[in-house]
Design an enzyme around this catalytic site. Structure first.
Site, mmCIF file in Angstrom:
data_model
loop_
_atom_site.group_PDB
_atom_site.id
_atom_site.type_symbol
_atom_site.label_atom_id
_atom_site.label_comp_id
_atom_site.label_asym_id
_atom_site.label_seq_id
_atom_site.Cartn_x
_atom_site.Cartn_y
_atom_site.Cartn_z
ATOM 1 N N ASP A 127 0.835 -1.204 0.000
ATOM 2 C CA ASP A 127 0.000 0.000 0.000
ATOM 3 C C ASP A 127 0.869 1.254 0.000
ATOM 4 O OD1 ASP A 127 -3.139 -0.743 0.928
ATOM 5 O OD2 ASP A 127 -1.640 -2.239 1.467
ATOM 6 N N THR A 224 -7.315 -4.770 -0.046
ATOM 7 C CA THR A 224 -6.175 -5.255 0.736
ATOM 8 C C THR A 224 -6.488 -6.599 1.395
ATOM 9 O OG1 THR A 224 -5.475 -2.976 1.182
ATOM 10 C CG2 THR A 224 -4.533 -4.684 2.574
ATOM 11 N N LYS A 367 -14.546 -5.377 -9.642
ATOM 12 C CA LYS A 367 -15.946 -5.475 -10.057
ATOM 13 C C LYS A 367 -16.206 -4.609 -11.295
ATOM 14 C CE LYS A 367 -17.053 -4.361 -5.836
ATOM 15 N NZ LYS A 367 -15.870 -4.753 -5.046
ATOM 16 N N LYS A 381 -24.010 -2.118 -5.126
ATOM 17 C CA LYS A 381 -23.484 -1.972 -3.773
ATOM 18 C C LYS A 381 -24.356 -1.003 -2.998
ATOM 19 C CE LYS A 381 -19.481 -0.862 -0.917
ATOM 20 N NZ LYS A 381 -18.129 -0.263 -0.855
ATOM 21 N N ASP A 393 -12.605 4.761 -4.478
ATOM 22 C CA ASP A 393 -13.102 3.411 -4.696
ATOM 23 C C ASP A 393 -13.967 3.286 -5.948
ATOM 24 O OD1 ASP A 393 -11.901 2.314 -2.405
ATOM 25 O OD2 ASP A 393 -13.525 3.039 -1.131
#
Length: 456
Positions: A127, A224, A367, A381, A393
């Site tokens: 990261d 992660t 996705k 979602k 995101d």
């Protein structure tokens, strides 16, 4: 008089200063450029000439320019953001290599490379290392004064007294990655970066976004949890200008070429790949997917393997969303994690719409890649109360699906708003991404019909 076919003229320098006119290099344009039909006329002209290049028809125009001794090549509108997109793709390609190496080491040894943030979510050496690497490359390419970045990690944990070993590992990982920058067509440091330089690169990612100006949005390692379990994850980079996402890049190192293997854990992939001949494509994996706003196209490149060098466009091929619009034939995917989304609501919603295929549970922004590549038709979602979606995101994935022919909105049918800072403020209930307008309309209608009876 044609200057050069459009195929070779997607990038040209704005100004070729006298003294370099006989030495037009591929590095000046990003791809090979040949001027066989005009080089004589240009080079022997007694007066400077202006060459105007348009998307479809390149023509040679001459005029006198008093007091100016230059050859000017005017870039066309389709070239806008070309350099930014190419640099972003190259940087994500390199970041994927970094992640693959860290994940392989993590899975085989699990030697203290996973740590917890204050919210108990996991964070790894990858990261911080990806964030530092991409930040450094962008600053080196465009100038640090011109680069503003929203990203996930800060230097707080790395700056603690007991984190010296962790920080050393991050610095080492960044420098190992940057030694291979030339393979990816990117600038590299003259000497290894020191600790302060790595921390500075990570700290540079402190933008708060907003409706005005340009900033990058980076999720150095999205998913992660999947990463530490040896499964799926993504590296996401997008550029936002005046509140609109203008380009997006998704690096998907574990994405299998074959859709059928998406449902299998990546550890199974590791076992089978060892038993499968190296020439088999069944288990081939890893790609970078990208798109530029308004182009109407999304592209996919394979990841580099072995000692390969990235020669643009690196065997890129166009991808498109699925043409399936019958819910009974469609596949939907949803997050693996249950903490920030309601699987029960999406399952009920899928049933009411008529989605009968088994859902794909996918980590991270993979996705969005699954929809863009046509391997599924619906992504839904719906966050639990109190959870706020972050722009990092979604930014890269949204523009990729849209340019691949799909539709992405909130549950009220409105476009996602990336102009309000680091969160998707004003989001109506959740995010719905579909391969086409017909499916999207049915999903939105079903949300309205089912919402009041939900516990969200």
């Amino acid at each position: 008089m044609p200057l050069v076919c459009a195929k070779f003229a997607t990038r040209v320098p704005q100004v070729l200063v006298q003294g370099r006119r006989n030495n037009l290099m591929a590095t000046d344009v990003g791809i090979p450029l040949f001027l066989p039909s005009v080089s004589k006329e240009i080079m022997s002209a007694s007066k400077p000439m202006i060459v105007s290049v348009s998307k479809c028809d390149q023509t040679l125009i001459s005029s006198s320019m008093e007091g100016q001794n230059q050859l000017v090549l005017k870039p066309s509108e389709p070239d806008k953001y070309f350099k930014e997109l190419e640099v972003a793709v190259r940087a994500v390609q390199m970041a994927c290599l970094l992640c693959q190496r860290v994940q392989d080491n993590l899975v085989s040894k699990n030697n203290g490379q996973v740590h917890s943030k204050d919210d108990k979510s996991p964070v790894t050496i990858a990261d911080w290392s990806v964030q530092a690497t991409v930040s450094w490359v962008l600053a080196e390419t465009f100038g640090s004064e011109n680069v503003s970045i929203i990203a996930e990690e800060d230097v707080q944990a790395l700056s603690k007294a007991d984190a010296a070993g962790l920080l050393d590992a991050v610095v080492k990982t960044v420098n190992t990655c940057l030694t291979e920058a030339a393979r990816f067509g990117l600038p590299g440091p003259v000497a290894s970066l020191g600790t302060s330089e790595v921390l500075k690169a990570i700290s540079r990612c402190n933008s708060i976004g907003g409706p005005i100006g340009r900033f990058w949005v980076l999720d150095p390692l999205d998913g992660t949890l999947g990463f530490v379990h040896g499964d799926q994850y993504a590296v996401a980079l997008a550029l936002i200008e005046d509140g609109e996402v203008v380009l997006g890049v998704l690096g998907c190192p574990t994405y299998p070429l074959n859709k059928d293997w998406l449902s299998y854990h990546n550890s199974y992939h590791r076992i089978i790949s060892k038993l499968t001949p190296p020439t088999s494509e069944s288990w081939e994996r890893g790609c970078v997917i990208y798109a530029k706003r308004g182009s109407g196209k999304a592209w996919m490149q394979p990841l580099l393997h072995g000692d390969q060098k990235l020669v643009w466009p690196n065997s890129a091929r166009q991808i498109q969303v699925s043409s399936i619009d019958n819910p009974a034939l469609a596949t939907f995917c949803e997050p693996v994690e249950k903490a920030n989304s309601s699987h029960s609501f999406t399952a009920g919603l899928a049933h009411s719409v008529g989605l009968r295929n088994q859902s794909l549970h996918v980590y991270s922004m993979l996705k969005y890649a699954v929809i863009a590549r046509g391997h599924a038709e619906v992504f839904m979602k719906f966050a639990r109360a109190g959870y706020k979606e972050k722009i990092r995101d979604h930014a890269a994935g949204v523009v990729i699906i849209q340019e691949a022919g799909g539709v992405v909105t909130d549950a009220g049918g409105r476009p996602l708003d990336f102009s309000k800072g680091i969160y998707l403020e004003g989001l109506d209930r959740g995010v719905v991404a579909c391969a086409g307008a017909k499916l999207h309309e049915k999903i939105i209608g079903a949300v309205d019909a089912s919402w009041n009876s939900s516990s969200l």
